[in-house]
Scaffold this motif. Structure first.
Motif, PDB file in Angstrom:
ATOM      1  N   PHE A 346       0.835  -1.217   0.000  1.00 19.48           N
ATOM      2  CA  PHE A 346       0.000   0.000   0.000  1.00 19.48           C
ATOM      3  C   PHE A 346       0.862   1.256   0.000  1.00 19.48           C
ATOM      4  CE2 PHE A 346      -4.583  -0.476   0.143  1.00 19.48           C
ATOM      5  CZ  PHE A 346      -4.713  -1.844   0.206  1.00 19.48           C
ATOM      6  N   MET A 347       2.033   1.208   0.692  1.00 16.10           N
ATOM      7  CA  MET A 347       2.919   2.375   0.669  1.00 16.10           C
ATOM      8  C   MET A 347       3.496   2.576  -0.725  1.00 16.10           C
ATOM      9  SD  MET A 347       4.839   2.162   4.323  1.00 16.10           S
ATOM     10  CE  MET A 347       6.062   3.405   3.973  1.00 16.10           C
ATOM     11  N   ALA A 348       3.885   1.466  -1.373  1.00 16.22           N
ATOM     12  CA  ALA A 348       4.403   1.577  -2.736  1.00 16.22           C
ATOM     13  C   ALA A 348       3.314   2.122  -3.655  1.00 16.22           C
ATOM     14  CB  ALA A 348       4.894   0.215  -3.220  1.00 16.22           C
ATOM     15  N   ALA A 349       2.076   1.624  -3.474  1.00 17.82           N
ATOM     16  CA  ALA A 349       0.971   2.101  -4.307  1.00 17.82           C
ATOM     17  C   ALA A 349       0.731   3.587  -4.071  1.00 17.82           C
ATOM     18  CB  ALA A 349      -0.294   1.294  -3.997  1.00 17.82           C
ATOM     19  N   ALA A 350       0.864   4.029  -2.810  1.00 14.60           N
ATOM     20  CA  ALA A 350       0.669   5.454  -2.518  1.00 14.60           C
ATOM     21  C   ALA A 350       1.723   6.297  -3.232  1.00 14.60           C
ATOM     22  CB  ALA A 350       0.731   5.687  -1.014  1.00 14.60           C
ATOM     23  N   ASN A 351       2.963   5.797  -3.278  1.00  9.68           N
ATOM     24  CA  ASN A 351       4.013   6.523  -3.991  1.00  9.68           C
ATOM     25  C   ASN A 351       3.691   6.639  -5.472  1.00  9.68           C
ATOM     26  OD1 ASN A 351       5.413   6.753  -1.668  1.00  9.68           O
ATOM     27  ND2 ASN A 351       7.107   5.416  -2.237  1.00  9.68           N
ATOM     28  N   LEU A 359      -4.094   4.847 -10.027  1.00 10.76           N
ATOM     29  CA  LEU A 359      -3.487   3.522 -10.015  1.00 10.76           C
ATOM     30  C   LEU A 359      -4.131   2.613 -11.049  1.00 10.76           C
ATOM     31  CD1 LEU A 359      -3.038   3.018  -6.193  1.00 10.76           C
ATOM     32  CD2 LEU A 359      -1.239   3.208  -7.890  1.00 10.76           C
ATOM     33  N   ALA A 360      -4.895   3.211 -11.986  1.00 11.34           N
ATOM     34  CA  ALA A 360      -5.450   2.401 -13.073  1.00 11.34           C
ATOM     35  C   ALA A 360      -4.288   1.748 -13.815  1.00 11.34           C
ATOM     36  CB  ALA A 360      -6.261   3.276 -14.016  1.00 11.34           C
ATOM     37  N   PHE A 361      -4.506   0.508 -14.315  1.00 12.38           N
ATOM     38  CA  PHE A 361      -3.393  -0.236 -14.892  1.00 12.38           C
ATOM     39  C   PHE A 361      -2.714   0.512 -16.035  1.00 12.38           C
ATOM     40  CE2 PHE A 361      -4.691  -4.763 -13.453  1.00 12.38           C
ATOM     41  CZ  PHE A 361      -4.162  -4.488 -12.217  1.00 12.38           C
ATOM     42  N   GLU A 362      -3.497   1.306 -16.804  1.00 13.80           N
ATOM     43  CA  GLU A 362      -2.856   1.972 -17.942  1.00 13.80           C
ATOM     44  C   GLU A 362      -1.920   3.096 -17.487  1.00 13.80           C
ATOM     45  OE1 GLU A 362      -6.145   1.884 -17.537  1.00 13.80           O
ATOM     46  OE2 GLU A 362      -7.035   3.890 -17.714  1.00 13.80           O
ATOM     47  N   LYS A 363      -2.050   3.508 -16.208  1.00 21.52           N
ATOM     48  CA  LYS A 363      -1.156   4.544 -15.693  1.00 21.52           C
ATOM     49  C   LYS A 363       0.154   3.960 -15.154  1.00 21.52           C
ATOM     50  CE  LYS A 363      -3.743   8.287 -16.067  1.00 21.52           C
ATOM     51  NZ  LYS A 363      -4.290   9.172 -15.082  1.00 21.52           N
ATOM     52  N   LEU A 364       0.258   2.641 -15.167  1.00 21.49           N
ATOM     53  CA  LEU A 364       1.436   2.019 -14.560  1.00 21.49           C
ATOM     54  C   LEU A 364       2.551   1.776 -15.566  1.00 21.49           C
ATOM     55  CD1 LEU A 364      -0.326  -0.677 -12.318  1.00 21.49           C
ATOM     56  CD2 LEU A 364       0.292   1.638 -11.709  1.00 21.49           C
ATOM     57  N   ARG A 365       2.344   2.184 -16.822  1.00 20.11           N
ATOM     58  CA  ARG A 365       3.330   1.861 -17.855  1.00 20.11           C
ATOM     59  C   ARG A 365       4.693   2.488 -17.549  1.00 20.11           C
ATOM     60  NH1 ARG A 365      -0.968   3.391 -21.882  1.00 20.11           N
ATOM     61  NH2 ARG A 365      -2.089   1.438 -22.185  1.00 20.11           N
ATOM     62  N   PHE A 427       0.387 -10.193  -9.813  1.00 23.93           N
ATOM     63  CA  PHE A 427       1.515  -9.277  -9.687  1.00 23.93           C
ATOM     64  C   PHE A 427       2.353  -9.267 -10.960  1.00 23.93           C
ATOM     65  CE2 PHE A 427       0.621  -9.473  -5.111  1.00 23.93           C
ATOM     66  CZ  PHE A 427       0.569  -8.122  -4.887  1.00 23.93           C
ATOM     67  N   PHE A 428       2.467 -10.444 -11.628  1.00 22.24           N
ATOM     68  CA  PHE A 428       3.275 -10.409 -12.839  1.00 22.24           C
ATOM     69  C   PHE A 428       2.573  -9.674 -13.971  1.00 22.24           C
ATOM     70  CE2 PHE A 428       5.985 -12.954 -10.391  1.00 22.24           C
ATOM     71  CZ  PHE A 428       7.240 -12.730 -10.918  1.00 22.24           C
ATOM     72  N   ARG A 429       1.239  -9.641 -13.925  1.00 21.02           N
ATOM     73  CA  ARG A 429       0.536  -8.811 -14.898  1.00 21.02           C
ATOM     74  C   ARG A 429       0.868  -7.324 -14.657  1.00 21.02           C
ATOM     75  NH1 ARG A 429      -5.889  -9.064 -15.146  1.00 21.02           N
ATOM     76  NH2 ARG A 429      -5.506  -8.311 -13.049  1.00 21.02           N
ATOM     77  N   VAL A 430       0.896  -6.937 -13.377  1.00 22.87           N
ATOM     78  CA  VAL A 430       1.261  -5.551 -13.059  1.00 22.87           C
ATOM     79  C   VAL A 430       2.697  -5.270 -13.495  1.00 22.87           C
ATOM     80  CG1 VAL A 430       1.690  -3.950 -11.156  1.00 22.87           C
ATOM     81  CG2 VAL A 430      -0.350  -5.376 -11.153  1.00 22.87           C
ATOM     82  N   PHE A 431       3.603  -6.210 -13.185  1.00 22.30           N
ATOM     83  CA  PHE A 431       5.007  -5.990 -13.518  1.00 22.30           C
ATOM     84  C   PHE A 431       5.207  -5.938 -15.026  1.00 22.30           C
ATOM     85  CE2 PHE A 431       6.186  -8.163  -9.304  1.00 22.30           C
ATOM     86  CZ  PHE A 431       5.984  -6.977  -8.649  1.00 22.30           C
ATOM     87  N   GLU A 432       4.425  -6.735 -15.749  1.00 20.97           N
ATOM     88  CA  GLU A 432       4.549  -6.740 -17.207  1.00 20.97           C
ATOM     89  C   GLU A 432       4.223  -5.359 -17.759  1.00 20.97           C
ATOM     90  OE1 GLU A 432       1.878  -9.384 -19.091  1.00 20.97           O
ATOM     91  OE2 GLU A 432       2.798  -9.116 -21.058  1.00 20.97           O
ATOM     92  N   ILE A 433       3.109  -4.783 -17.275  1.00 24.08           N
ATOM     93  CA  ILE A 433       2.732  -3.445 -17.732  1.00 24.08           C
ATOM     94  C   ILE A 433       3.815  -2.446 -17.352  1.00 24.08           C
ATOM     95  CG2 ILE A 433       1.041  -1.607 -17.478  1.00 24.08           C
ATOM     96  CD1 ILE A 433      -1.009  -3.799 -16.776  1.00 24.08           C
ATOM     97  N   ALA A 434       4.300  -2.559 -16.103  1.00 26.20           N
ATOM     98  CA  ALA A 434       5.238  -1.565 -15.597  1.00 26.20           C
ATOM     99  C   ALA A 434       6.620  -1.721 -16.213  1.00 26.20           C
ATOM    100  CB  ALA A 434       5.333  -1.674 -14.070  1.00 26.20           C
TER     101      ALA A 434
END
Lengths: 487, 139
Positions: A346-351, A359-365, A427-434
Motif C-alpha cells: 500500500f505504501m508503494a501504491a501510494a508513492n 493507479l489504473a493499470f494503464e497509468k502504470l506503464r 503481480f506479474f501482470r502488473v510488472f509486465e505493464i510496468a
C-alpha cells in the motif's frame, strides 16, 4: 509497565494537540503526529522487550484491582503487534507531509488528528483485557476510519457510509454478545471471564453470546459474506489513510479472534458445537476464492490489492478455526506477516499514485524505468504475498498449509495454493505493464518520489525478509507461550 | 436447547422485535436517511436490553447511605439495582450519537454531490459517470 499505556496514550493526546495546533493556525501537525507515533513505537518496543524478558504481565489502569478496573493484558503477542502498528503508522505517515498539505490545505490538522486517533484505537484494541473497553475502542477506531476514508476519491463518501452502516451493526452485535456474557458471568474482565465460563460452557446463553461476538468481529474483519464494505472503503480512501487502515484493521480483528479463541472460548463449547469451526473454515475458503477471483477482474492496482486483503482475511480466519497447533501458529505468524506486507504494497501504491495521479493499470506503464526504488518495494511486497522464501509470507503460509493438511481439510489447502498462484498471475501482470510497456505521454513527471517517502518504504520492505528469517524466534517466544495452556 | 425460560421474559422479546425492526430498516430501505434511522433503532434496542438487565424487583437506586442503628442502608448489594450496565450504556449512547453525527455528515456530503439520498440513484449515477463531475451538485 507504564510503557504499554504510553504507547496507546501518546497518539491519543497527539490527536488533540493536532487539533489545537490547527486552531492556532500552526503548521506543525505533521511533526506532532510523527513525534507522538515515534514515542508510541519506542514505548511499545520497550514493553515488548520487557515481556520477552519477564513474561506476560497485567497492567492495571489507575491501579484499580482487576475485575473492577480496566486491565491491559500484556504478552509478547500483544506487545509485538502494538509495536508493529505504531512503527507501521509512523513509517506510513513519514513522507506524506506535502501530499496531505496539498490535498487538504485547510483541513490537514483534522486528517492528522483522525489518523492518530485511528492508530491509538488499533493499539488499544490489542492491549485491552476488558471486553467493554474493547467495544469502545472498536468504535473510536471505526469512527475515525469512516471520516478518514470519506476524505478520499469522489466515491469515498458512499463507500464510507456503507462501511459505517455495516461496521456499526457489527459492533452492536458484539456489544449484545458481551451483554449475554455479562449476564452469565457478572464480569467484563477477559481473564476473569475466561476463568468463570468453563463452568457454564454449554449454557445456551453462552453459545449465543459467543456466536454474536464472532458475528460482530467477522463483520468488522470483512470475512466473507460480510466483506461488502471492504473493497469500496479501502479502494476509495486517501492513499495515506488506506496505508493505515488496510494493513491494520483486519489484522487487529484477526488478533482479537485469536485472543478470544485461545482464552475465552471454552474447549467444551467448541466440542458442543462442532459445526461452528467447520462453518468458519468453509467461509474462509469462500473468502480466499472470492478474493482471488475478484482480484483478477480489477483494472486498478489498489482495487486489486483490496481483494487480495480480502483473501488474506480468509487465510487468518481459516487457520484459526482448523483447530490445530500448526494452523494457529500460521494464523499468528500471518497476522504479523500480512500487516507488514500489506503495508509495504500500500505504501508503494501510494508513492505511485502520488506521481501518476491514479493507479489504473494503464497509468502504470514504464514504472520500472521512472520509479525503480518504489517498484523495488512493490516487488518485495508482492514476492512476500506470493509466498517466496525468505519473505515472511512464505513461512506463515507454510504453517497454514501444514495445519490444513494435519486437519485433513483439503479444500482449505487447495484454496491457499490456488490463491498463491493467482497472486503470481496478478503481480506479474502488473510488472509486465510496468516493465515492458513504455509511457510516452508528454508532461509526465520523471523520477522517483522523494527520499522521505522512499526510506520508510525501504525499511518496511527490508522488514519482510527479516520477519521471515525471525520466524523460528517468533514461534518459540510468542506462539509457544500463547498456546501452552491449550495442550 | 431449552427455550422455556425465555418465554416468560416479555421485555427480551420486545427488544428483539425492536432490533429486528432496525435491521429491517438497514437492510431493506434504499433511502440513506432511513438506513441511518434503522441503525439508530437497532442500537437503541441493545441499550434497552442492557438497561433492563441491571434492574431487580424491589430494589432501589444505588446511592450509598450510612447504616442506621438497625443495620439498614450501608453497602447492601441486594437492595440496589445493578448500576454497571447503566453506566456502560451511557458510554454506548455517546458512541451512538457520535456514529449518528458522522453518518449525517457523510449524508450531507452525498446530498451536496449528487442531489439525492436514494442509494439506487447515486449508484446509477456512479455507474453512468464514474467521475461524478457531471452530476448536478447542490449547495
Amino acid at each position: 509497565m507504564h510503557a504499554a499505556l504510553v504507547a496507546v496514550i501518546a497518539p491519543l493526546f497527539g490527536a488533540f494537540f493536532c487539533v489545537f495546533s490547527g486552531w492556532a493556525g500552526g503548521k506543525r501537525e505533521h511533526w506532532i503526529a510523527l513525534t507522538a507515533l515515534a514515542l508510541s513505537a519506542t514505548a511499545a518496543l520497550d514493553a515488548l522487550l520487557r515481556v520477552l524478558k519477564g513474561g506476560p504481565q497485567t497492567y492495571l489502569l489507575g491501579n484499580w484491582p482487576a475485575p473492577f478496573g480496566i486491565a491491559y493484558t500484556l504478552d509478547p503477542l500483544a506487545c509485538a503487534l502494538v509495536f508493529l502498528i505504531a512503527a507501521g503508522a509512523l513509517l506510513n505517515l513519514w513522507g506524506a507531509r506535502r501530499e496531505i498539505a496539498h490535498r487538504y490545505p485547510e483541513k490537514d490538522h483534522t486528517f492528522y488528528a483522525l489518523y492518530l486517533l485511528a492508530a491509538a484505537g488499533h493499539m488499544g484494541m490489542v492491549v485491552t483485557g476488558d471486553v467493554f473497553n474493547f467495544y469502545v475502542l472498536i468504535e473510536i477506531t471505526a469512527l475515525s476510519c469512516y471520516a478518514l476514508i470519506s476524505m478520499g476519491s469522489e466515491r469515498s463518501e458512499l463507500a464510507s457510509l456503507n462501511y459505517l452502516l455495516l461496521g456499526a451493526a457489527g459492533a452492536s452485535l458484539y456489544l449484545l454478545g458481551v451483554g449475554f456474557l455479562y449476564i452469565k458471568t457478572g464480569t467484563l474482565n477477559l481473564p476473569d471471564m475466561a476463568a468463570i465460563l468453563p463452568a457454564m460452557a454449554t449454557a445456551p446463553a453462552v453459545g449465543a453470546a459467543l456466536a454474536l461476538i464472532l458475528l460482530g468481529v467477522a463483520v468488522k474483519m470483512g470475512l466473507f459474506p460480510f466483506h461488502g464494505w471492504l473493497p469500496g472503503a479501502y479502494g476509495e480512501a486517501p492513499a495515506v489513510a488506506a496505508g493505515l487502515v488496510a494493513p491494520m484493521t483486519t489484522k487487529v480483528m484477526a488478533y482479537v479472534l485469536v485472543r478470544f479463541q485461545v482464552s475465552l472460548f471454552p474447549p467444551e463449547f467448541l466440542r458442543a458445537a462442532p459445526a461452528l469451526p467447520q462453518i468458519m473454515v468453509w467461509l474462509s475458503v469462500a473468502a480466499i476464492l472470492l478474493g482471488a477471483v475478484m482480484a483478477l477482474y480489477q483494472k486498478n492496482l489498489r482495487r486489486m490489492l483490496c481483494f487480495i486483503v480480502l483473501a488474506e482475511v480468509g487465510y487468518m480466519a481459516g487457520g484459526l478455526f482448523l483447530g490445530n497447533r500448526d494452523a494457529l501458529t500460521g494464523t499468528v505468524l500471518h497476522i504479523y506477516a500480512d500487516l507488514a506486507m500489506t503495508l509495504c504494497v500500500f505504501m508503494a501504491a501510494a508513492n505511485i499514485e502520488r506521481r501518476r495521479g491514479s493507479l489504473a493499470f494503464e497509468k502504470l506503464r514504464g514504472l520500472f524505468g521512472t520509479m525503480p526504488w518504489t517498484m523495488a518495494g512493490l516487488t518485495a511486497g508482492a514476492l512476500s504475498m506470493i509466498g517466496v522464501p525468505p519473505f515472511c509470507g512464505f513461512f506463515s503460509k507454510w504453517y497454514l498449509i501444514k495445519g490444513g493438511m494435519a486437519a485433513g481439510h483439503w479444500p482449505f489447502v487447495a484454496a491457499l495454493v490456488l490463491s498463491s498462484l493467482v497472486n503470481v498471475l496478478l503481480f506479474f501482470r502488473v510488472f509486465e505493464i510496468a516493465f515492458f510497456e513504455k509511457d510516452e505521454r508528454p508532461g509526465l513527471v520523471a523520477g522517483d518520489v522523494s527520499a522521505a517517502r522512499l526510506v520508510p518504504l525501504a525499511a518496511v520492505a527490508l522488514s519482510l525478509p527479516l520477519l521471515g528469517l525471525a520466524t523460528g524466534q517468533i514461534v518459540e517466544r510468542v506462539v509457544v507461550p500463547l498456546l501452552a495452556p491449550l495442550t | 436447547m431449552d427455550f422455556a425460560p425465555l418465554l416468560g421474559k416479555a421485555n427480551f422479546w420486545a427488544y428483539f422485535f425492536i432490533m429486528l425492526t432496525g435491521l429491517y430498516g438497514m437492510a431493506v430501505k434504499r433511502n440513506l436517511v432511513k438506513k441511518i434511522i434503522g441503525l439508530g433503532i437497532f442500537q437503541t434496542a441493545i441499550m434497552l436490553f442492557y438497561v433492563s438487565i441491571g434492574s431487580k424487583e424491589g430494589a432501589t437506586i444505588p446511592i450509598l447511605t450510612a447504616a442506621d442503628a438497625a443495620g439498614r442502608g450501608g453497602i447492601d448489594a441486594a437492595a440496589y439495582i445493578n448500576p454497571l450496565p447503566h453506566v456502560l450504556m451511557l458510554t454506548a449512547i455517546v458512541v451512538s450519537v457520535a456514529t449518528l453525527g458522522v453518518a449525517l455528515a457523510l449524508t450531507l456530503r452525498l446530498w451536496r454531490r449528487y442531489g439525492t439520498l436514494e442509494e439506487d440513484e447515486i449508484l446509477a449515477r456512479l455507474r453512468g459517470d464514474p467521475g461524478g463531475e457531471a452530476c448536478t451538485p447542490r449547495s
